[in-house]
Design a protein around this motif. Structure first.
Motif, PDB file in Angstrom:
ATOM      1  N   ARG A 134      85.705 171.012   1.472  1.00 24.51           N
ATOM      2  CA  ARG A 134      86.438 169.763   1.275  1.00 24.51           C
ATOM      3  C   ARG A 134      86.531 169.390  -0.202  1.00 24.51           C
ATOM      4  O   ARG A 134      87.498 168.772  -0.634  1.00 24.51           O
ATOM      5  CB  ARG A 134      85.769 168.624   2.049  1.00 24.51           C
ATOM      6  CG  ARG A 134      86.043 168.677   3.537  1.00 24.51           C
ATOM      7  CD  ARG A 134      85.370 167.543   4.292  1.00 24.51           C
ATOM      8  NE  ARG A 134      85.796 166.231   3.839  1.00 24.51           N
ATOM      9  CZ  ARG A 134      86.940 165.649   4.153  1.00 24.51           C
ATOM     10  NH1 ARG A 134      87.811 166.295   4.913  1.00 24.51           N
ATOM     11  NH2 ARG A 134      87.239 164.438   3.730  1.00 24.51           N
ATOM     12  N   HIS A 135      85.513 169.750  -0.983  1.00 23.50           N
ATOM     13  CA  HIS A 135      85.507 169.411  -2.404  1.00 23.50           C
ATOM     14  C   HIS A 135      86.078 170.532  -3.268  1.00 23.50           C
ATOM     15  O   HIS A 135      86.088 170.403  -4.495  1.00 23.50           O
ATOM     16  CB  HIS A 135      84.079 169.081  -2.852  1.00 23.50           C
ATOM     17  CG  HIS A 135      83.628 167.709  -2.453  1.00 23.50           C
ATOM     18  ND1 HIS A 135      83.674 166.624  -3.295  1.00 23.50           N
ATOM     19  CD2 HIS A 135      83.146 167.243  -1.281  1.00 23.50           C
ATOM     20  CE1 HIS A 135      83.229 165.550  -2.668  1.00 23.50           C
ATOM     21  NE2 HIS A 135      82.891 165.898  -1.435  1.00 23.50           N
ATOM     22  N   ALA A 159      80.519 162.249   3.893  1.00 18.71           N
ATOM     23  CA  ALA A 159      81.378 163.405   3.617  1.00 18.71           C
ATOM     24  C   ALA A 159      82.821 163.121   4.029  1.00 18.71           C
ATOM     25  O   ALA A 159      83.770 163.472   3.313  1.00 18.71           O
ATOM     26  CB  ALA A 159      80.847 164.631   4.357  1.00 18.71           C
ATOM     27  N   PHE A 197      80.191 164.587  -4.234  1.00 16.14           N
ATOM     28  CA  PHE A 197      79.569 165.761  -3.607  1.00 16.14           C
ATOM     29  C   PHE A 197      78.047 165.652  -3.587  1.00 16.14           C
ATOM     30  O   PHE A 197      77.409 165.887  -2.560  1.00 16.14           O
ATOM     31  CB  PHE A 197      79.984 167.027  -4.358  1.00 16.14           C
ATOM     32  CG  PHE A 197      79.297 168.267  -3.847  1.00 16.14           C
ATOM     33  CD1 PHE A 197      79.778 168.927  -2.733  1.00 16.14           C
ATOM     34  CD2 PHE A 197      78.151 168.754  -4.457  1.00 16.14           C
ATOM     35  CE1 PHE A 197      79.139 170.065  -2.231  1.00 16.14           C
ATOM     36  CE2 PHE A 197      77.505 169.879  -3.974  1.00 16.14           C
ATOM     37  CZ  PHE A 197      78.009 170.539  -2.857  1.00 16.14           C
ATOM     38  N   TYR A 220      72.888 165.054   3.518  1.00 14.78           N
ATOM     39  CA  TYR A 220      72.731 166.140   4.489  1.00 14.78           C
ATOM     40  C   TYR A 220      71.332 166.760   4.404  1.00 14.78           C
ATOM     41  O   TYR A 220      70.696 167.038   5.429  1.00 14.78           O
ATOM     42  CB  TYR A 220      73.780 167.223   4.253  1.00 14.78           C
ATOM     43  CG  TYR A 220      75.098 166.976   4.948  1.00 14.78           C
ATOM     44  CD1 TYR A 220      75.147 166.614   6.297  1.00 14.78           C
ATOM     45  CD2 TYR A 220      76.314 167.142   4.280  1.00 14.78           C
ATOM     46  CE1 TYR A 220      76.359 166.408   6.945  1.00 14.78           C
ATOM     47  CE2 TYR A 220      77.533 166.934   4.930  1.00 14.78           C
ATOM     48  CZ  TYR A 220      77.540 166.566   6.254  1.00 14.78           C
ATOM     49  OH  TYR A 220      78.734 166.366   6.899  1.00 14.78           O
ATOM     50  N   LEU A 228      81.317 170.865   3.503  1.00 19.05           N
ATOM     51  CA  LEU A 228      81.376 169.915   2.385  1.00 19.05           C
ATOM     52  C   LEU A 228      81.976 170.579   1.148  1.00 19.05           C
ATOM     53  O   LEU A 228      82.825 169.991   0.456  1.00 19.05           O
ATOM     54  CB  LEU A 228      79.970 169.394   2.085  1.00 19.05           C
ATOM     55  CG  LEU A 228      79.849 168.337   0.990  1.00 19.05           C
ATOM     56  CD1 LEU A 228      80.578 167.056   1.386  1.00 19.05           C
ATOM     57  CD2 LEU A 228      78.378 168.043   0.708  1.00 19.05           C
ATOM     58  N   LEU A 275      79.071 166.792  11.116  1.00 15.00           N
ATOM     59  CA  LEU A 275      79.779 167.341   9.961  1.00 15.00           C
ATOM     60  C   LEU A 275      81.267 167.321  10.244  1.00 15.00           C
ATOM     61  O   LEU A 275      81.704 167.084  11.372  1.00 15.00           O
ATOM     62  CB  LEU A 275      79.317 168.774   9.675  1.00 15.00           C
ATOM     63  CG  LEU A 275      79.389 169.782  10.840  1.00 15.00           C
ATOM     64  CD1 LEU A 275      80.764 170.414  10.954  1.00 15.00           C
ATOM     65  CD2 LEU A 275      78.338 170.857  10.674  1.00 15.00           C
ATOM     66  N   ALA A 288      76.782 163.184  -0.893  1.00 19.93           N
ATOM     67  CA  ALA A 288      76.878 163.694   0.475  1.00 19.93           C
ATOM     68  C   ALA A 288      75.900 164.840   0.709  1.00 19.93           C
ATOM     69  O   ALA A 288      75.264 164.923   1.766  1.00 19.93           O
ATOM     70  CB  ALA A 288      78.306 164.148   0.758  1.00 19.93           C
ATOM     71  N   GLU A 289      75.762 165.723  -0.289  1.00 23.18           N
ATOM     72  CA  GLU A 289      74.825 166.843  -0.143  1.00 23.18           C
ATOM     73  C   GLU A 289      73.403 166.331   0.031  1.00 23.18           C
ATOM     74  O   GLU A 289      72.645 166.812   0.882  1.00 23.18           O
ATOM     75  CB  GLU A 289      74.902 167.764  -1.364  1.00 23.18           C
ATOM     76  CG  GLU A 289      73.961 168.965  -1.227  1.00 23.18           C
ATOM     77  CD  GLU A 289      73.802 169.759  -2.523  1.00 23.18           C
ATOM     78  OE1 GLU A 289      73.727 170.987  -2.459  1.00 23.18           O
ATOM     79  OE2 GLU A 289      73.731 169.115  -3.602  1.00 23.18           O
ATOM     80  N   ASP A 319      84.815 161.086   1.556  1.00 25.76           N
ATOM     81  CA  ASP A 319      84.931 161.669   0.221  1.00 25.76           C
ATOM     82  C   ASP A 319      83.990 161.027  -0.790  1.00 25.76           C
ATOM     83  O   ASP A 319      84.365 160.733  -1.932  1.00 25.76           O
ATOM     84  CB  ASP A 319      86.382 161.578  -0.285  1.00 25.76           C
ATOM     85  CG  ASP A 319      87.317 162.454   0.549  1.00 25.76           C
ATOM     86  OD1 ASP A 319      86.875 163.534   0.980  1.00 25.76           O
ATOM     87  OD2 ASP A 319      88.464 162.049   0.776  1.00 25.76           O
TER      88      ASP A 319
END
Length: 641
Positions: free
Chosen positions: A536-537, A493, A499, A506, A533, A628, A502-503, A496
């Motif tokens: 950030r996106h 995350a 998405f 997690y 997250l 995180l 990273a999801e 970058d």
């Protein structure tokens, strides 16, 4: 509602009646979403996975399949209300079922817990988990995605069968293990562990000749079919059996049985020595994680209460201070229980008074500091400082490590203290390595992982994650992997990563927390990580209404209300948001308040946030948790200013 993919793909309602899932491609969509483990599957990917040559209108067909599945899986959902189970998210769909509702997810969680569980618990877990299998996983489908997932689950199933057999052997029930192992080696002749367990089970049922014949058959099959020699464990077992030496006869189980029997005969049930011995056992049990950690914490409190009733303050001091299990997270799993232990420690200190031995005093003060994590007030910090001073004077490495753990827990009175915690972690690593204290060496590496992450030094954090994992494997500390896996998800995350990547990381890390025995870590952490997250996106903050935000709800709520267009309510809630408690996520909570203040134009909250975060300007908000991040504090401060 339950979904089954360990066999033909089926679904049942809460009464156990099978649901009508329509045609094979409807089932394929559901199965593909199960295989994604809660991650979003883009519509284009679904199209490619459902058809080798997609027809015209394939995307519309997928949407039709999803609509029909929603009607089948959520028959009571009102028209035009959002789906809660099969949800639309971003470019595709995701299945948001509870882990217990899907047989494959339930099986994986049980198998993971059983791998490190005591034999009784492992057997119970695996009996239930293996009972869910109705045939090959995803039996209806031959597509590549199904084949990959089927092969993966099959390997987990075979390992679970072997772990179940090992549990039966550990429990002294070898005869029950023989039939299933016999079938397993016939089906999977290259699984050397199955051959080893079968030979051992036969030997322990008095069938030495059969056991040796099994090992010879394994050697022959492995050589003829695969051209390999049996592994060292198989060769060692064959040598042991030829000498009529059961490798289990000198195992820890046998030693344990003999030792505990002697202890029961010589140490009376009312002896205070039993309480001190119990603390040592509970300390070891805590390191096993999962149910072991939960039991250790519960019984520790009971042991402390029993020691207090004996009216011997020195004994109470040894019992209370003997449980020096390292702690890395700054929220207690059970605050009320921690408060009771702190009160017992303070009571023992008061009763001992000036006559207290410095070792007892240092241990009791360390207990106060560690168990008062997140508790405001000067006393915990004072206790930590005094424990450290005493421990350094006594020259006891283990005692100093315990005291430093308390000092670490009291370094959250303001933001921006990552460098201070890094110094503590470095001393712990050096001290623990020099004096062979593996549990504190792991703690030191995890502390430095957190601190280096906060300082955006991910190369350094990577080294500490690897060192912690290596020590954990060598010394059987399964909980370490929970923290290092969350760190690697957070690292994605912070760098970058896409998405979805990273999801997925997690969500996979969150599975490791299930059953880990750490509710103080688990509750609310995954939603918080996903919220950060999405911020950030720049993605919508879409969460189910019943999402459990745990202790982080006050800081998430203003942003969620803004997402719903409720600006006035969000402004009111933001003004009432409390000051974040001093813990590993302090900077993250302030950052969430700052984001809401910017969106609402709340200058007062913005100024308050800027003052609080100013000492952490060179850090990544939230990354000091190792779990995180909300991004660079400096960027947020620039926006606030």
């Amino acid at each position: 509602m339950r979904i089954g993919v360990l066999g033909p793909v089926l679904a049942w309602d809460e009464a156990g009646s099978e649901l009508e899932l329509r045609g094979p491609r409807h089932r394929a969509v559901l199965a593909r979403l199960v295989a994604a483990h809660g991650r979003v599957v883009p519509v284009d990917r679904l199209v490619d996975d459902l058809w080798s040559e997609p027809p015209a209108g394939a995307v519309s067909a997928v949407r039709t399949f999803v609509a029909a599945l929603r009607r089948a899986l959520e028959p009571d959902r009102r028209p035009r209300t959002p789906a809660r189970l099969l949800v639309t998210e971003g470019p595709g769909y995701a299945l948001r079922a509870e882990p217990e509702a899907v047989d494959a997810w339930r099986f994986e969680a049980a198998a993971a817990e059983a791998a490190g569980a005591p034999p009784h618990r492992a057997l119970a877990l695996l009996d239930a988990a293996l009972g869910d299998w109705r045939g090959p996983a995803y039996a209806d489908f031959d597509e590549a995605w199904a084949g990959t997932e089927r092969a993966r689950l099959e390997q987990l199933r075979l390992a679970a069968v072997e772990r179940r057999a090992a549990a039966l052997l550990e429990l002294g029930r070898p005869g029950e293990a023989v039939p299933e192992l016999d079938a397993l080696v016939a089906e999977q002749p290259w699984r050397e562990e199955a051959w080893r367990l079968l030979a051992l089970a036969l030997y322990r049922t008095g069938r030495q000749a059969d056991a040796l014949a099994v090992l010879r058959r394994a050697r022959s099959l492995l050589d003829e079919r695969h051209g390999v020699e049996p592994n060292v464990r198989l060769r060692r077992l064959e040598a042991d059996l030829l000498r009529q030496s059961d490798p289990g006869a000198e195992s820890a189980e046998q030693v344990w049985a003999a030792t505990t029997a002697a202890y029961d005969q010589t140490v009376g049930p009312q002896s205070p020595a039993r309480l001190e011995s119990t603390v040592g056992l509970l300390r070891s049990l805590a390191f096993t994680g999962g149910a072991g950690l939960g039991t250790a914490q519960e019984q520790r409190a009971a042991t402390v209460a029993a020691a207090e009733r004996l009216d011997d303050p020195e004994l109470a001091a040894r019992v209370i201070g003997g449980y020096d299990v390292p702690a890395i997270w700054t929220r207690a799993d059970d605050p009320a229980r921690s408060a009771r232990i702190v009160a017992a420690a303070e009571h023992a200190l008061a009763r001992l008074g000036t006559d207290a031995h410095e070792v007892d005093r240092a241990r009791l003060l360390s207990v106060v500091a560690v168990e008062s994590r997140g508790v405001p007030g000067p006393r915990p910090a004072e206790a930590a400082a005094e424990a450290e001073r005493l421990a350094r004077g006594l020259g006891d490495p283990a005692l100093l490590a315990f005291a430093l753990n308390g000092v670490f827990m009291q370094t959250f009175h303001r933001t921006g203290l990552a460098s201070e915690r890094d110094r503590i972690g470095a001393e712990l690593v050096t001290l623990a390595t020099r004096h062979r204290l593996p549990a504190y060496a792991i703690l030191g590496h995890l502390v430095r992982l957190q601190a280096r992450s906060a300082l955006a030094d991910f190369d350094g954090a990577d080294k500490h994650a690897a060192a912690a994992d290596q020590l954990a494997e060598r010394h059987e500390r399964p909980l370490t992997g929970v923290f290092t896996e969350w760190y690697r998800a957070m690292r994605l995350a912070a760098h970058d990563a896409p998405f979805a990547t990273a999801e997925a990381a997690y969500r996979a890390a969150a599975v490791r927390l299930d059953g880990a025995g750490m509710p103080g870590v688990q509750r609310g952490l995954l939603p918080l990580a996903l919220l950060c997250l999405r911020l950030r996106h720049g993605m919508p903050l879409a969460f189910e209404d019943d999402t459990d935000w745990g202790p982080y709800e006050p800081w998430a709520r203003p942003l969620l209300l803004l997402e719903e267009g409720k600006r006035d309510e969000a402004a009111t809630v933001l003004r009432r948001t409390p000051v974040p408690p001093g813990d590993l996520l302090t900077e993250a909570m302030w950052a969430l308040s700052g984001r809401a203040a910017i969106a609402l134009g709340d200058k007062a909250m913005g100024a308050k946030t800027a003052i609080a975060l100013a000492p952490a300007e060179g850090e990544l908000a939230g990354a000091g948790s190792g779990m995180l991040t909300v991004g660079p504090v400096s960027e947020l401060l620039d926006e606030l200013r």
